[in-house]
Motif scaffolding. Structure first.
Motif, PDB file in Angstrom:
ATOM      1  N   UNK A  99     -28.762   1.965 -36.466  1.00  0.00           N
ATOM      2  CA  UNK A  99     -28.226   1.825 -37.816  1.00  0.00           C
ATOM      3  C   UNK A  99     -28.513   3.134 -38.562  1.00  0.00           C
ATOM      4  N   UNK A 100     -27.492   3.637 -39.265  1.00  0.00           N
ATOM      5  CA  UNK A 100     -27.631   4.908 -39.967  1.00  0.00           C
ATOM      6  C   UNK A 100     -27.032   6.084 -39.223  1.00  0.00           C
ATOM      7  N   UNK A 101     -26.772   5.915 -37.927  1.00  0.00           N
ATOM      8  CA  UNK A 101     -26.180   7.001 -37.139  1.00  0.00           C
ATOM      9  C   UNK A 101     -24.745   7.283 -37.572  1.00  0.00           C
ATOM     10  N   UNK A 102     -24.390   8.561 -37.573  1.00  0.00           N
ATOM     11  CA  UNK A 102     -22.987   8.960 -37.684  1.00  0.00           C
ATOM     12  C   UNK A 102     -22.421   9.027 -36.273  1.00  0.00           C
ATOM     13  N   UNK A 103     -21.250   8.417 -36.073  1.00  0.00           N
ATOM     14  CA  UNK A 103     -20.692   8.313 -34.726  1.00  0.00           C
ATOM     15  C   UNK A 103     -19.200   8.611 -34.736  1.00  0.00           C
ATOM     16  N   UNK A 104     -18.703   9.007 -33.563  1.00  0.00           N
ATOM     17  CA  UNK A 104     -17.263   9.040 -33.309  1.00  0.00           C
ATOM     18  C   UNK A 104     -16.904   7.734 -32.605  1.00  0.00           C
ATOM     19  N   UNK A 105     -15.771   7.139 -32.987  1.00  0.00           N
ATOM     20  CA  UNK A 105     -15.409   5.863 -32.375  1.00  0.00           C
ATOM     21  C   UNK A 105     -13.889   5.760 -32.271  1.00  0.00           C
ATOM     22  N   UNK A 106     -13.448   4.828 -31.459  1.00  0.00           N
ATOM     23  CA  UNK A 106     -12.018   4.496 -31.401  1.00  0.00           C
ATOM     24  C   UNK A 106     -11.892   2.984 -31.460  1.00  0.00           C
ATOM     25  N   UNK A 107     -10.834   2.523 -32.112  1.00  0.00           N
ATOM     26  CA  UNK A 107     -10.661   1.086 -32.264  1.00  0.00           C
ATOM     27  C   UNK A 107      -9.197   0.759 -32.513  1.00  0.00           C
ATOM     28  N   UNK A 108      -8.691  -0.225 -31.773  1.00  0.00           N
ATOM     29  CA  UNK A 108      -7.309  -0.660 -31.980  1.00  0.00           C
ATOM     30  C   UNK A 108      -7.224  -1.689 -33.100  1.00  0.00           C
ATOM     31  N   UNK A 109      -8.376  -2.349 -33.401  1.00  0.00           N
ATOM     32  CA  UNK A 109      -8.445  -3.295 -34.516  1.00  0.00           C
ATOM     33  C   UNK A 109      -9.905  -3.398 -34.945  1.00  0.00           C
ATOM     34  N   UNK A 110     -10.161  -4.194 -35.991  1.00  0.00           N
ATOM     35  CA  UNK A 110     -11.503  -4.203 -36.576  1.00  0.00           C
ATOM     36  C   UNK A 110     -12.541  -4.927 -35.716  1.00  0.00           C
ATOM     37  N   UNK A 111     -12.117  -5.611 -34.654  1.00  0.00           N
ATOM     38  CA  UNK A 111     -13.082  -6.347 -33.829  1.00  0.00           C
ATOM     39  C   UNK A 111     -13.204  -5.813 -32.410  1.00  0.00           C
ATOM     40  N   UNK A 112     -12.509  -4.735 -32.086  1.00  0.00           N
ATOM     41  CA  UNK A 112     -12.474  -4.290 -30.695  1.00  0.00           C
ATOM     42  C   UNK A 112     -12.514  -2.764 -30.623  1.00  0.00           C
ATOM     43  N   UNK A 113     -13.706  -2.191 -30.872  1.00  0.00           N
ATOM     44  CA  UNK A 113     -13.824  -0.747 -30.847  1.00  0.00           C
ATOM     45  C   UNK A 113     -14.916  -0.280 -29.899  1.00  0.00           C
ATOM     46  N   UNK A 114     -14.967   1.041 -29.693  1.00  0.00           N
ATOM     47  CA  UNK A 114     -15.986   1.647 -28.845  1.00  0.00           C
ATOM     48  C   UNK A 114     -16.554   2.891 -29.520  1.00  0.00           C
ATOM     49  N   UNK A 115     -17.869   3.014 -29.475  1.00  0.00           N
ATOM     50  CA  UNK A 115     -18.520   4.239 -29.954  1.00  0.00           C
ATOM     51  C   UNK A 115     -18.477   5.251 -28.817  1.00  0.00           C
TER      52      UNK A 115
END
Length: 296
Positions: A42-58
């Motif tokens: 918690x607090x980390x800045x990350x790059x992520x991808x997500x096709x919708x609000x419930x199915x993403x990956x960091x």
């Protein structure tokens, strides 16, 4: 790739929020994170991808400016250290222990003395006021507060702007009450203080960053581990600001500020620029660090 901050971690999911946006994306870590020993916090800045609000990956975790173990959180800007004037009694030894850990993690400390209304008209009031003035003179922000939580919050609002804040300090001093006032949905347990132990119980279960005062506040009274394992003996005086500004004037670069001649820190104690109680705590912590290093 979009970038965001992890605002909650729960049951293997990370909840990511982009700056200036309201949506929170539920993400999992990449499959190779465990192999690379990458542990998002918690607090980390990350790059992520997500096709919708419930199915993403960091996809990537950005470099941290600091991280804490308890609570597990990264990139903290400031810590509000809550200590009570009474019930439990005010402890400069414990406060200085917290301050060293905060300074060592490059976090801005803010001291809050709670329950000041309970010492009005008592002999303890003058002593507490002297300590408040001492810490202010050393450069710390100190806020005396009452048991009326609403009054305390008014004082804190400006502090949170654009910062990630954690609460820490003695058990049973009112941290959970302050956090409940910030966000009533938390419903953190505010246990009565045990008359036998003179302290409350920790009740927090996981960490989440909540919006408050144009900033983010960790919803946990943290810092349950306060050993000096990650602090070297020669660095300890750096985390006492009044010693740090004088340590360069000692005769010896490796001065421990205990038995060496022409020590600028000891001279500061003799002149009253460094409070005796703070120096005594430094010596005590220094011995504790040396003892720990011998054991390990």
């Amino acid at each position: 790739m979009p970038e965001g901050r992890i605002v909650k971690a729960l049951a293997g999911f990370y909840y990511v929020k982009e700056q200036g946006k309201t949506e929170v994306f539920q993400c999992r870590g990449r499959g190779n994170f465990r192999k690379k020993k990458v542990n998002p916090l918690v607090g980390d800045w990350v790059e992520y991808e997500s096709s919708n609000v419930t199915d993403g990956y960091i996809l990537d975790v950005k470099e941290r400016k600091n991280e804490l173990v308890r609570p597990p959180i990264a990139n903290v800007d400031q810590a509000i250290l809550v200590f009570s004037a009474t019930e439990p009694d005010f402890s400069t030894l414990l406060l200085d222990r917290f301050l060293v850990h905060i300074e060592a993690n490059d976090i801005l400390p803010v001291i809050c003395i709670s329950k000041m209304d309970l010492v009005q008209g008592t002999d303890d009031l003058d002593e507490i006021q002297k300590y408040i003035e001492t810490y202010k003179r050393l450069g710390y922000d100190v806020f005396p507060t009452s048991t009326k939580t609403d009054d305390s919050l008014e004082m804190f609002y400006p502090l949170f702007k654009d910062k990630v804040t954690v609460f820490a300090g003695q058990s049973g001093v009112g941290k959970s009450s302050l956090l409940n006032a910030i966000n009533p949905e938390l419903m953190l347990e505010t246990n009565e203080i045990s008359s036998h132990l003179g302290r409350g119980k920790h009740t927090t279960r996981h960490v989440e960053l909540i919006l408050f005062g144009n900033g983010l506040v960790a919803d946990t009274p943290g810092f349950s581990s306060l050993d000096f394992m990650n602090i070297e003996a020669e660095d300890l005086s750096m985390y006492f600001p009044e010693m740090n500004e004088r340590r360069g004037n000692c005769k010896f670069r490796w001065c421990s500020h205990t038995s060496e001649p022409k020590c600028a820190v000891k001279q500061g104690v003799e002149e009253g620029a460094i409070p005796q109680f703070r120096y005594d705590h430094y010596v005590s912590f220094l011995q504790e660090i040396k003892d720990q290093k011998r054991r390990y």
